[in-house]
Write a protein that holds these residues in place. Structure first.
Motif, PDB file in Angstrom:
ATOM      1  N   ARG A 268       0.829  -1.209   0.000  1.00 53.67           N
ATOM      2  CA  ARG A 268       0.000   0.000   0.000  1.00 53.67           C
ATOM      3  C   ARG A 268       0.860   1.255   0.000  1.00 53.67           C
ATOM      4  O   ARG A 268       0.582   2.219  -0.720  1.00 53.67           O
ATOM      5  CB  ARG A 268      -0.940   0.002   1.220  1.00 53.67           C
TER       6      ARG A 268
ATOM      7  N   ASP B 117       0.711  10.304   4.796  1.00 48.05           N
ATOM      8  CA  ASP B 117       0.561  10.684   3.387  1.00 48.05           C
ATOM      9  C   ASP B 117       1.320  11.965   3.047  1.00 48.05           C
ATOM     10  O   ASP B 117       1.973  12.064   1.992  1.00 48.05           O
ATOM     11  CB  ASP B 117      -0.916  10.874   3.051  1.00 48.05           C
TER      12      ASP B 117
ATOM     13  N   LYS C 238       1.179   4.002  -3.065  1.00 48.89           N
ATOM     14  CA  LYS C 238       0.870   5.400  -2.778  1.00 48.89           C
ATOM     15  C   LYS C 238       2.006   6.313  -3.246  1.00 48.89           C
ATOM     16  O   LYS C 238       1.778   7.346  -3.894  1.00 48.89           O
ATOM     17  CB  LYS C 238       0.628   5.569  -1.281  1.00 48.89           C
TER      18      LYS C 238
END
Length: 445
Positions: free
Chosen positions: A11, A75, A15
């Motif tokens: 993941r 993020d 990303k």
């Protein structure tokens, strides 16, 4: 520290690659939990645990590359790292040897992880030190040692769909024992992926025996002798040769594998026929990751020396393309064939010779012949009629592994010597060689 799972790292990689505006993007994530304990003069001096996780992103615009690293995984931080790598790439000069990111690879998992090693805790580390210290105290000796265990993971990915993830463990132990007056010294080292294959007391007993036997060392005239090199002593010499199989260095005349007039010596017989060496990431005793982290290329089981002949050379992707060859992942281990005899059995078959426990402080003298110089240490003994007769003072030697592997009389049973996912791992035998060149005496103990 949490060891990230394959799903978690996938993941994160997806990303990061999704944030990139570059022509291509490569991602590496690594994490480790490394415990250690150190002791000296029969007392623990330090103990600790170091944890770290890091992500490195590399991007390219044409032949301009940029790289950034970060240890935060939210993020915002991930995107910031990508932008930083892109800023660097735009400012960087073109790399004339740049090659695009590789296509998808088939990574066959290797047995690099052990539950027993991952379960090592402070109590286990304390017991390693205690068993060594107590054994030395009983003999009136002084012990110094270092034990380190590592549990980690490695992940690679790129924008062409490459993805690999694997966990690993390893441990490494060295111990030096000395007599109180400093005249006798012994040493031993052990390494393993699986803690069930490790015994600190056994290693310490070997170092203790060598320390007790090495007192009252006598001087032996320097010269050429039949020598039995224990695996740790062998590894320090031939390990430098294993790292010199680069095809470009050979083709450009900078290596012992360079051919006079140009080209390399691939296929030539340079060693005794007993010499057989190969790399195998799936070997159960010295397993390594199934990819080369630098290139992301898959590793393969590869013959390096076969029957004394040079079987393969290492090609980078750039040099392989230039020379019309195929590049594979660089080796993470080296395995050398041997026999079934122990070091003690090799000694029993020796009329006159020298037993070397350890070589150290090795330096290159001549890259073209791989001539090395170094010292013996921590237990050097004279052999006569199949038995250790007495300890001898240490030597300086000038010797090339190329010459050494042409003078083999007998090989013993291979054992694991050092290594983790960063350092080279070896499975090599003790060896009996003739005409080993000792050039002078050394004051080392």
């Amino acid at each position: 520290m949490k060891i990230l799972t394959q799903e978690e790292t996938k993941r994160i990689c997806d990303k990061v690659i999704g944030y990139s505006h570059a022509d291509e993007c490569r991602v590496q994530i690594s994490g480790s939990r490394q415990g250690n304990i150190r002791y000296a003069r029969n007392s623990v001096s330090t103990a600790g645990l170091v944890e770290n996780t890091q992500l490195t992103v590399s991007v390219a615009f044409g032949k301009r590359q940029g790289t950034a690293s970060i240890n935060e995984f939210d993020d915002k931080s991930l995107e910031k790292a990508v932008r930083r790598a892109e800023d660097v790439a735009r400012l960087a000069p073109e790399n004339p040897e740049f090659l695009p990111a590789i296509k998808q690879q088939d990574y066959k998992a290797s047995a690099t992880f052990s539950d027993a090693s991952a379960a090592i805790d402070p109590e286990y580390r304390a017991e390693v030190a205690a068993s060594s210290i107590n054994a030395c105290r009983k003999q009136g000796l002084v012990a110094a040692g270092f034990f380190v265990d590592n549990t980690g993971f490695a992940t690679i990915a790129n924008s062409n769909g490459v993805f690999g993830h694997q966990t690993y463990t390893d441990l490494d132990f060295t111990v030096t024992t000395r007599t109180e007056d400093g005249r006798g010294s012994g040493w031993a080292t052990r390494a393993a992926t699986d803690a069930r294959r490790f015994n600190a007391r056994e290693a310490s007993e070997i170092a203790i025996e060598k320390a007790l036997r090495s007192v009252e060392a006598k001087a032996l005239e320097p010269g050429r002798y039949t020598v039995i090199l224990e695996p740790a002593a062998t590894s320090e010499i031939i390990g430098r040769m294993f790292g010199a199989f680069d095809a470009r260095q050979a083709d450009e005349g900078r290596s012992f594998l360079s051919k006079k007039g140009g080209g390399n010596r691939l296929g030539e017989k340079l060693f005794d026929e007993q010499v057989n060496v190969w790399a195998d990431p799936w070997n159960p005793e010295v397993p390594v990751l199934p990819w080369d982290s630098a290139s992301m290329l898959a590793r393969h089981r590869t013959d390096v020396i076969k029957g004394g002949q040079i079987a393969t050379l290492d090609y980078t992707r750039f040099w392989a393309a230039k020379q019309g060859q195929q590049a594979f992942g660089r080796h993470g281990n080296m395995i050398m064939a041997g026999g079934g005899k122990s070091t003690e059995e090799l000694i029993a078959n020796t009329k006159k010779g020298v037993l070397v426990t350890r070589t150290w402080y090795i330096r290159m003298v001549d890259p073209q012949s791989l001539l090395l110089t170094g010292l013996t240490r921590d237990g050097t003994f004279y052999i006569e009629n199949g038995k250790i007769k007495h300890p001898i003072k240490n030597f300086r030697f000038n010797e090339s592994p190329v010459s050494m592997l042409n003078n083999i009389e007998e090989l013993g049973k291979p054992v694991v010597i050092g290594g983790d996912e960063v350092r080279f791992q070896m499975l090599i035998p003790p060896m009996k060689v003739r005409d080993f060149n000792f050039t002078s005496l050394s004051d080392a103990v």
